[in-house]
Motif scaffolding. Structure first.
Motif, PDB file in Angstrom:
ATOM      1  N   PHE A  50      75.802 -26.042   6.230  1.00 44.93           N
ATOM      2  CA  PHE A  50      76.441 -25.415   5.074  1.00 44.93           C
ATOM      3  C   PHE A  50      76.859 -23.990   5.391  1.00 44.93           C
ATOM      4  O   PHE A  50      77.826 -23.478   4.832  1.00 44.93           O
ATOM      5  N   GLN A  51      76.151 -23.325   6.283  1.00 48.80           N
ATOM      6  CA  GLN A  51      76.476 -21.942   6.636  1.00 48.80           C
ATOM      7  C   GLN A  51      77.780 -21.830   7.407  1.00 48.80           C
ATOM      8  O   GLN A  51      78.427 -20.794   7.373  1.00 48.80           O
ATOM      9  N   SER A  52      78.188 -22.867   8.078  1.00 51.55           N
ATOM     10  CA  SER A  52      79.389 -22.822   8.910  1.00 51.55           C
ATOM     11  C   SER A  52      80.558 -22.203   8.139  1.00 51.55           C
ATOM     12  O   SER A  52      80.950 -22.680   7.076  1.00 51.55           O
ATOM     13  N   ALA A  65      68.195 -22.807  -4.741  1.00 48.88           N
ATOM     14  CA  ALA A  65      69.061 -23.740  -5.469  1.00 48.88           C
ATOM     15  C   ALA A  65      69.361 -24.974  -4.628  1.00 48.88           C
ATOM     16  O   ALA A  65      69.406 -26.097  -5.147  1.00 48.88           O
ATOM     17  N   PHE A  66      69.565 -24.777  -3.325  1.00 48.64           N
ATOM     18  CA  PHE A  66      69.774 -25.922  -2.429  1.00 48.64           C
ATOM     19  C   PHE A  66      68.550 -26.839  -2.447  1.00 48.64           C
ATOM     20  O   PHE A  66      68.682 -28.064  -2.502  1.00 48.64           O
ATOM     21  N   ALA A  69      68.553 -28.749  -5.683  1.00 48.78           N
ATOM     22  CA  ALA A  69      69.667 -29.699  -5.745  1.00 48.78           C
ATOM     23  C   ALA A  69      69.477 -30.884  -4.804  1.00 48.78           C
ATOM     24  O   ALA A  69      69.873 -32.014  -5.130  1.00 48.78           O
ATOM     25  N   PHE A  70      68.859 -30.647  -3.646  1.00 44.84           N
ATOM     26  CA  PHE A  70      68.675 -31.697  -2.642  1.00 44.84           C
ATOM     27  C   PHE A  70      67.233 -32.219  -2.598  1.00 44.84           C
ATOM     28  O   PHE A  70      66.768 -32.681  -1.555  1.00 44.84           O
ATOM     29  N   ASP A  71      66.539 -32.184  -3.738  1.00 45.15           N
ATOM     30  CA  ASP A  71      65.195 -32.761  -3.823  1.00 45.15           C
ATOM     31  C   ASP A  71      64.286 -32.315  -2.693  1.00 45.15           C
ATOM     32  O   ASP A  71      63.623 -33.135  -2.040  1.00 45.15           O
ATOM     33  N   GLU A  72      64.252 -30.988  -2.477  1.00 41.73           N
ATOM     34  CA  GLU A  72      63.401 -30.392  -1.437  1.00 41.73           C
ATOM     35  C   GLU A  72      63.707 -30.946  -0.036  1.00 41.73           C
ATOM     36  O   GLU A  72      62.864 -30.894   0.861  1.00 41.73           O
ATOM     37  N   PHE A  73      64.907 -31.479   0.146  1.00 40.75           N
ATOM     38  CA  PHE A  73      65.372 -31.990   1.434  1.00 40.75           C
ATOM     39  C   PHE A  73      64.479 -33.121   1.967  1.00 40.75           C
ATOM     40  O   PHE A  73      64.290 -33.255   3.179  1.00 40.75           O
ATOM     41  N   ALA A  93      76.777 -24.925  -9.357  1.00 39.62           N
ATOM     42  CA  ALA A  93      77.244 -23.594  -8.950  1.00 39.62           C
ATOM     43  C   ALA A  93      76.221 -22.835  -8.116  1.00 39.62           C
ATOM     44  O   ALA A  93      76.553 -21.832  -7.495  1.00 39.62           O
ATOM     45  N   GLY A  94      74.993 -23.313  -8.055  1.00 37.70           N
ATOM     46  CA  GLY A  94      73.959 -22.639  -7.287  1.00 37.70           C
ATOM     47  C   GLY A  94      74.036 -22.863  -5.790  1.00 37.70           C
ATOM     48  O   GLY A  94      73.406 -22.154  -5.021  1.00 37.70           O
ATOM     49  N   ILE A  95      74.810 -23.870  -5.376  1.00 33.98           N
ATOM     50  CA  ILE A  95      74.939 -24.192  -3.956  1.00 33.98           C
ATOM     51  C   ILE A  95      76.383 -23.991  -3.511  1.00 33.98           C
ATOM     52  O   ILE A  95      77.252 -23.665  -4.306  1.00 33.98           O
ATOM     53  N   VAL A  96      76.625 -24.227  -2.233  1.00 35.55           N
ATOM     54  CA  VAL A  96      77.986 -24.220  -1.705  1.00 35.55           C
ATOM     55  C   VAL A  96      78.588 -25.589  -2.025  1.00 35.55           C
ATOM     56  O   VAL A  96      78.070 -26.616  -1.573  1.00 35.55           O
ATOM     57  N   ARG A  97      79.641 -25.590  -2.800  1.00 30.49           N
ATOM     58  CA  ARG A  97      80.220 -26.852  -3.278  1.00 30.49           C
ATOM     59  C   ARG A  97      81.376 -27.270  -2.375  1.00 30.49           C
ATOM     60  O   ARG A  97      82.537 -27.048  -2.680  1.00 30.49           O
TER      61      ARG A  97
END
Length: 193
Positions: A50-52, A65-66, A69-73, A93-97
């Protein structure tokens, strides 16, 4: 900017780690520390993807937020996501969409489940032998290495997306597969073994 900075707390640290309070905490407590476990490494790999094209500080600040949103990965949970989850994530809106990165995160969770020995074992199999000394400056820190290139190639062959050689090396740095803290930095790392 010098590569080593004395922070307000009097401790010498890598310059990037002294640039903001968020970075100082991350630098001092996480970056370069050996990390194992499939879900933990899946999180780091996903966040690096996601940082890319963005600042790591943006991702670091959005990490709570990630995680939500991603259920603790949790790999198994994310692997079961469907188009409803993609829509939910695109509205968060809390993550990179970014649809491509969201879909890659889900696809990568599925690919991780297919690894016979797990994600942690695969990633750590590409960790290079420890260097005899830390780099003297950031000019000595590569962006890509033969090991990160091999890791990225193996991941791509296994169906992973958004994990090229540069992202793979950043993952190696973040998870302690390599120690790229500058000589003189106060952070002491445990052995990677």
């Amino acid at each position: 900017m010098t590569d080593l900075v004395i922070g307000a707390d009097g401790l010498p640290r890598c310059a990037w780690g002294a640039s903001t309070p968020d970075y100082a905490i991350y630098h001092d407590t996480e970056w370069g520390r050996p990390l194992r476990g499939d879900d933990a490494l899946y999180e780091r790999m996903t966040l690096e993807a996601f940082q890319s094209g963005l600042s790591w500080l943006t991702i670091l600040r959005k990490r709570p937020a990630f995680r939500l949103a991603f259920d603790e990965f949790r790999i198994q949970t994310v692997a079961d996501y469907d188009e409803t989850d993609v829509t939910r994530l695109l509205a968060d809106a809390g993550i990179v969409r970014n649809r491509a990165k969201i879909e890659a995160a889900i696809s990568n969770a599925r690919a991780a489940l297919d690894l016979p020995d797990g994600l942690s074992a695969l990633l750590w199999s590409y960790a290079p032998a420890p260097r005899p000394t830390r780099p003297a400056s950031f000019a000595e820190v590569p962006a890509i290495t033969p090991e990160s290139t091999a890791m990225a190639k193996a991941l791509k062959k296994g169906g992973f997306r958004f994990v090229g050689p540069t992202t793979a090396y950043a993952l190696m740095q973040a998870t302690g597969m390599v120690d790229d803290h500058i000589v003189g930095c106060h952070v002491t790392l445990p052995p990677a073994a």
